[in-house]
Design an enzyme around this catalytic site. Structure first.
Site, PDB file in Angstrom:
ATOM      1  N   HIS A  43       0.854  -1.187   0.000  1.00 22.97           N
ATOM      2  CA  HIS A  43       0.000   0.000   0.000  1.00 22.97           C
ATOM      3  C   HIS A  43       0.892   1.240   0.000  1.00 22.97           C
ATOM      4  CE1 HIS A  43      -3.993   1.895   1.507  1.00 22.97           C
ATOM      5  NE2 HIS A  43      -3.253   2.805   0.912  1.00 22.97           N
ATOM      6  N   GLU A  70      -2.481  -1.650  -3.323  1.00 16.37           N
ATOM      7  CA  GLU A  70      -3.586  -0.905  -2.738  1.00 16.37           C
ATOM      8  C   GLU A  70      -3.219   0.564  -2.691  1.00 16.37           C
ATOM      9  OE1 GLU A  70      -4.314  -2.518   1.142  1.00 16.37           O
ATOM     10  OE2 GLU A  70      -5.455  -4.154   0.286  1.00 16.37           O
ATOM     11  N   HIS A 191      -7.991  -6.005   6.864  1.00 15.90           N
ATOM     12  CA  HIS A 191      -7.720  -4.973   7.883  1.00 15.90           C
ATOM     13  C   HIS A 191      -7.989  -5.506   9.290  1.00 15.90           C
ATOM     14  CE1 HIS A 191      -6.380  -0.817   8.511  1.00 15.90           C
ATOM     15  NE2 HIS A 191      -6.894  -1.041   9.697  1.00 15.90           N
TER      16      HIS A 191
HETATM   17  C1  LIG Z   1      -6.448  -1.036   2.997  1.00 17.87           C
HETATM   18  C2  LIG Z   1      -6.126  -1.655   4.304  1.00 17.87           C
HETATM   19  O1  LIG Z   1      -6.970  -1.861   5.136  1.00 17.87           O
HETATM   20  C3  LIG Z   1      -4.756  -1.994   4.613  1.00 17.87           C
HETATM   21  O2  LIG Z   1      -4.263  -2.782   3.622  1.00 17.87           O
HETATM   22  C4  LIG Z   1      -3.868  -0.805   4.647  1.00 17.87           C
HETATM   23  O3  LIG Z   1      -3.087  -0.862   3.502  1.00 17.87           O
HETATM   24  C5  LIG Z   1      -2.967  -0.827   5.808  1.00 17.87           C
HETATM   25  O4  LIG Z   1      -2.151   0.309   5.664  1.00 17.87           O
HETATM   26  P1  LIG Z   1      -1.012   0.559   6.752  1.00 17.87           P
HETATM   27  O5  LIG Z   1      -0.089  -0.647   6.707  1.00 17.87           O
HETATM   28  O6  LIG Z   1      -0.375   1.855   6.270  1.00 17.87           O
HETATM   29  O7  LIG Z   1      -1.706   0.676   8.077  1.00 17.87           O
HETATM   30  N1  LIG Z   2      -6.183  -4.874   2.760  1.00 15.09           N
HETATM   31  C1  LIG Z   2      -5.785  -5.196   4.107  1.00 15.09           C
HETATM   32  C2  LIG Z   2      -4.297  -5.371   4.159  1.00 15.09           C
HETATM   33  O1  LIG Z   2      -3.641  -5.441   3.128  1.00 15.09           O
HETATM   34  C3  LIG Z   2      -3.617  -5.492   5.455  1.00 15.09           C
HETATM   35  O2  LIG Z   2      -4.307  -4.863   6.495  1.00 15.09           O
HETATM   36  P1  LIG Z   2      -3.693  -5.121   7.967  1.00 15.09           P
HETATM   37  O3  LIG Z   2      -3.659  -6.603   8.178  1.00 15.09           O
HETATM   38  O4  LIG Z   2      -2.299  -4.531   7.958  1.00 15.09           O
HETATM   39  O5  LIG Z   2      -4.635  -4.416   8.923  1.00 15.09           O
END
Ligand SMILES: CC(=O)[C@@H](O)[C@H](O)COP(=O)(O)O
Ligand SMILES: NCC(=O)COP(=O)(O)O
Length: 238
Positions: A43, A70, A191
């Site tokens: 992300h 993402e 998440h």
């Molecule tokens: C979209 C989502 O819920 C997560 O994949 C997000 O990418 C987490 O981002 P951080 O690792 O910056 O918290």
């Molecule tokens: N889309 C969710 C992700 O890639 C990871 O979320 P998290 O496990 O770091 O909260």
């Protein structure tokens, strides 16, 4: 079987904290796949707090499972990054700049035309599109006319209520997944999923194609080791 995509944002967080290349993000991604990960998720955020834009180019060269990028498509730099790397999947997330993490899904009714236009750009480039949505039936139903291939259910609400009342926590997600199936949308989720809440989630979401997990998995790996941890998460999905 539901695919496990490992989000390696937090590996990049650790790497960036000292300015060098330890841990080596590219080697960790290769190892995650060798240990059984069925996808790699990143992300890249505009402030590059963890995943840098260059990481995406470097990872594209070595990811052999599924590469999922993402991010916030309202940033032209993100759109250009995705089109230049053509991952298997792009997941569109409506983050504001200053957010500590992602904390809401798209209003697929209010942003219907915007999403239609942006999704077409990625689909015309042959990239599968998933959009981040809250577990709200109306938002799921409106997602279908945006042209998206999949939705990603934002699971923080489930995770934060799981220990209090798991039946109550899962209910909106099961309902949203059933609505998605009815309109032919693929279902991803992510998440705050972890070793405590993942199995119950996966058991109660019909048609769940992929979960992406990062924060909890990387934290668990500090205690159990990365290979063992990935195997532990995979066993939750078996
Ligand atoms: C979209 C989502 O819920 C997560 O994949 C997000 O990418 C987490 O981002 P951080 O690792 O910056 O918290
Ligand atoms: N889309 C969710 C992700 O890639 C990871 O979320 P998290 O496990 O770091 O909260």
């Amino acid at each position: 079987m539901t695919r496990l995509s490992v989000n390696i944002n937090k590996i990049a967080t650790l790497r960036n904290s000292r300015g060098g290349n330890n841990p080596d993000l590219i080697q960790v991604a290769k190892d995650c796949e060798r240990f059984g990960a069925q996808g790699i998720t990143v992300h890249p955020r505009p402030d590059e707090r963890h995943i840098r834009y260059q990481d995406v180019f470097d990872l594209k060269k070595i990811v052999t499972t599924e590469f999922n990028i993402e991010g916030n498509c309202q940033e032209q730099k993100f759109i250009d990054l995705v089109l230049a790397n053509k991952p298997e999947q792009v997941t569109l997330v409506p983050d504001a700049l200053g957010q500590i993490t992602s904390n809401h899904g798209w209003d697929t009714i209010k942003y219907q035309q915007y999403l239609k236009d942006i999704i077409k750009i990625f689909k015309d480039a042959g990239i599968r599109v998933s959009i981040f949505v809250d577990p709200v039936v109306e938002m799921v139903e409106a997602a279908v006319t945006t042209g998206t291939d999949r939705i990603e259910l934002y699971t923080e609400g489930y995770a934060s209520h799981y220990h209090k009342d798991k039946e109550q926590a899962i209910a909106p997600y099961t309902e949203a997944a059933e609505a998605a199936q009815k309109v032919g949308l693929g279902i991803n989720a992510g998440h705050d999923l972890d070793l405590h809440n993942l199995k119950y989630f996966a058991q109660n979401i019909p048609g769940l194609l992929e979960i992406s997990i990062g924060h909890a998995l990387i934290c668990d790996a500090l205690y159990y080791g990365l290979e063992n941890t990935i195997q532990m998460y995979l066993r939750q999905l078996a």
